[in-house]
Design an enzyme around this catalytic site. Structure first.
Site, PDB file in Angstrom:
ATOM      1  CG  ASP A   1      -6.838  -0.300   9.840  1.00 39.62           C
ATOM      2  OD1 ASP A   1      -7.419  -1.398   9.902  1.00 39.62           O
ATOM      3  OD2 ASP A   1      -6.856   0.540  10.778  1.00 39.62           O
ATOM      4  CG  ASN A   2      -4.863  -3.700  11.063  1.00 38.67           C
ATOM      5  OD1 ASN A   2      -4.576  -2.544  11.360  1.00 38.67           O
ATOM      6  ND2 ASN A   2      -5.736  -4.401  11.770  1.00 38.67           N
TER       7      ASN A   2
ATOM      8  CG  ASP B   1      -9.971   0.560  13.009  1.00 38.17           C
ATOM      9  OD1 ASP B   1      -8.947  -0.130  12.963  1.00 38.17           O
ATOM     10  OD2 ASP B   1     -10.092   1.545  13.765  1.00 38.17           O
TER      11      ASP B   1
ATOM     12  CB  CYS C   1      -4.557   1.259  13.461  1.00 36.38           C
ATOM     13  SG  CYS C   1      -5.709   0.039  14.109  1.00 36.38           S
TER      14      CYS C   1
END
Length: 504
Positions: A279-280, A9, A44
């Site tokens: 996710d990023n 995350d 997210c």
């Protein structure tokens, strides 16, 4: 084959090698590292929706982390969830499927069915209610709420996910192939490390690259408004956050080691594909923005992607331009599913994983984001007016309604380029030549060749309206690209030029 996917995350590329030493040894060194892996939206919920659906945000319609932005909403559940790649894996490929960790930021919201909602496609479901936490959280255990407190030995979420995953590997059926997705909270805020790791990395601070703590001149107004130089308190805050993020990753490293060893003991490791990604990305002081994501720059959209598995040679790096919309098609391809039956925008990485020669691959992809903001004025920053959000005490705001943009990120033999347009009053344009300017300091929109600008504008229009196979057509610098400037001035072109919010 078995398939195991680890999803971090907000993990930026620069910051994973040191704290994740075991992960590097067990996945990267035993397989392939994609050095140009990206997300089409640096936030997210839209990014996780892209992973699950294999689609760009304009096709799955999740635009931010709110229910109103379609994050885990009833509409998402009705229209997109039945066609995610896990749903196809379970229904069409006979896989037993296991999920543990953070799903979507608004998962468990009462207005969207609460934790009783178990998305189609999951045989075993251990999903976190709402956003990342390490203690004092609720899990949906196959639709039943289970509350956790703050006792490290039984409640620390990363370790709880590890134990649940080990139990699944111990007791799953041996007559069906398996797919696991483990989505750890780390290294997302509140950055709570396990007690044994609170003293680690005491001398670590955020990287001081050439774009650290400088004014973002010739950039979108949201970047220009950042106070430069940053206050000492902001720098101390982001350095502290950076260190804590690394500390939280040490428990992820332990989790991955435990699962890989368990697969080895079970005799299943050699027939299992293992993916590790995020996710990023995340910024820490670049262009004087303290900490967040949501921006169009490399530090927010570029992520790690490591893969090992059957037929993948060890210690490889691959420079192809890949995106998280490729994960769904890749996993379905591994499982033997006919990708022509899907509506996914991404491409299967399986030919790249196997080292096939003469693979036709993309040279560009789309980045798109719809800004968030509040109707009211931020009480701590009244001078900025309404529409801003995520503001720091010194009135540096990380997002706004008109932080709405779309970009073409191009990587070919001749160009390493990013072209972006904002949907605001300025219709602001940012262009970066990353060969000469890897830290994206100099916006060359006013000096680059006009023909390239026109081609990139047209390509952006095409990608913003693409779906499925049309998202994989030749990019501007591919030999097969065809450009008709007249199309830029058609009614279709003028309508498509702006990033549309009509689906909200």
């Amino acid at each position: 084959p078995g398939i195991l996917t680890f999803l971090a995350d907000t993990l930026l590329v620069l910051s994973f090698q040191t704290p994740l030493k075991k992960t590097n040894a067990l996945i990267a060194q035993m397989g392939i590292t994609f050095v140009n892996a990206y997300v089409p939206s640096a936030l997210c919920c839209p990014s996780r929706a892209s992973i699950l659906t294999g689609k760009y945000p304009h096709n799955h319609h999740v635009v931010n982390n709110t229910l109103e932005g379609n994050c885990s909403s009833k509409l998402w559940q009705k229209i997109q969830e039945p066609y995610t790649f896990p749903a196809l894996l379970k229904a069409m490929c006979g896989y037993q499927t296991f999920f543990a960790g953070k799903y979507l930021n608004e998962y468990g919201a009462e207005d969207a069915g609460g934790v009783g909602h178990v998305p189609p496609g999951w045989s075993f479901w251990y999903a976190l209610e709402k956003n990342s936490k390490y203690y004092n959280y609720t899990l949906s255990v196959n639709g039943k709420a289970r509350r956790h407190g703050e006792n490290y030995s039984v409640d620390y979420l990363t370790d709880v996910l590890a134990n649940m995953s080990l139990d699944f590997l111990e007791y799953k059926s041996n007559f069906e192939p398996f797919f696991m997705m483990i989505a750890t909270p780390a290294p997302h805020s509140p950055w709570t490390p396990a007690p044994q790791y609170t003293k680690s990395f005491q001398n670590v601070s955020a990287p001081r690259n050439s774009n650290f703590n400088i004014h973002g001149k010739n950039k979108h107004w949201l970047i220009r408004q950042a106070k430069t130089p940053m206050t000492n308190s902001s720098i101390q805050f982001l350095d502290d956050a950076y260190r804590k993020r690394w500390q939280t990753l040490l428990s992820v490293d332990d989790l991955i080691e435990k699962l890989v060893k368990k697969l080895e003991v079970n005799g299943e490791l050699d027939n299992t594909y293992i993916f590790y990604t995020s996710d990023n990305g995340f910024h820490t002081g670049q262009f004087s923005l303290p900490i967040d994501k949501r921006q169009l720059y490399e530090f927010d959209i570029k992520v790690p992607l490591l893969v090992r598995g059957p037929g993948i040679k060890p210690n490889q790096t691959n420079k192809m331009l890949v995106a998280n919309i490729d994960l769904g098609p890749t996993i379905l391809d591994i499982a033997g599913y006919d990708l022509n039956k899907t509506q996914m925008d991404g491409m299967s990485l399986l030919p790249l994983l196997r080292g096939e020669k003469n693979v036709t691959w993309r040279s560009d992809f789309l980045v798109e984001y719809q800004g968030e903001g509040y109707n009211g004025t931020d009480p701590t920053c009244p001078g900025l007016g309404p529409g801003v959000t995520h503001c720091f005490p010194d009135c540096v705001c990380e997002d706004s309604y008109n932080n709405t943009y779309a970009c073409v990120r191009t990587l070919s033999a001749s160009w390493d380029l990013q072209y972006c347009e904002f949907d605001d009053r300025e219709v602001f344009v940012e262009v970066y030549n990353l060969t000469a300017d890897p830290h994206q300091i100099n916006n060359i929109a006013k000096t680059i060749d006009q023909e390239i600008l026109e081609k990139m504008n047209y390509r952006l229009m095409m990608l913003q309206s693409c779906s499925g196979a049309t998202c994989r057509t030749p990019g501007v610098f591919d030999p097969g690209y065809r450009f008709d400037p007249r199309l830029m001035f058609s009614n279709h072109g003028l309508r498509a030029r702006r990033f549309s919010a009509q689906f909200l």
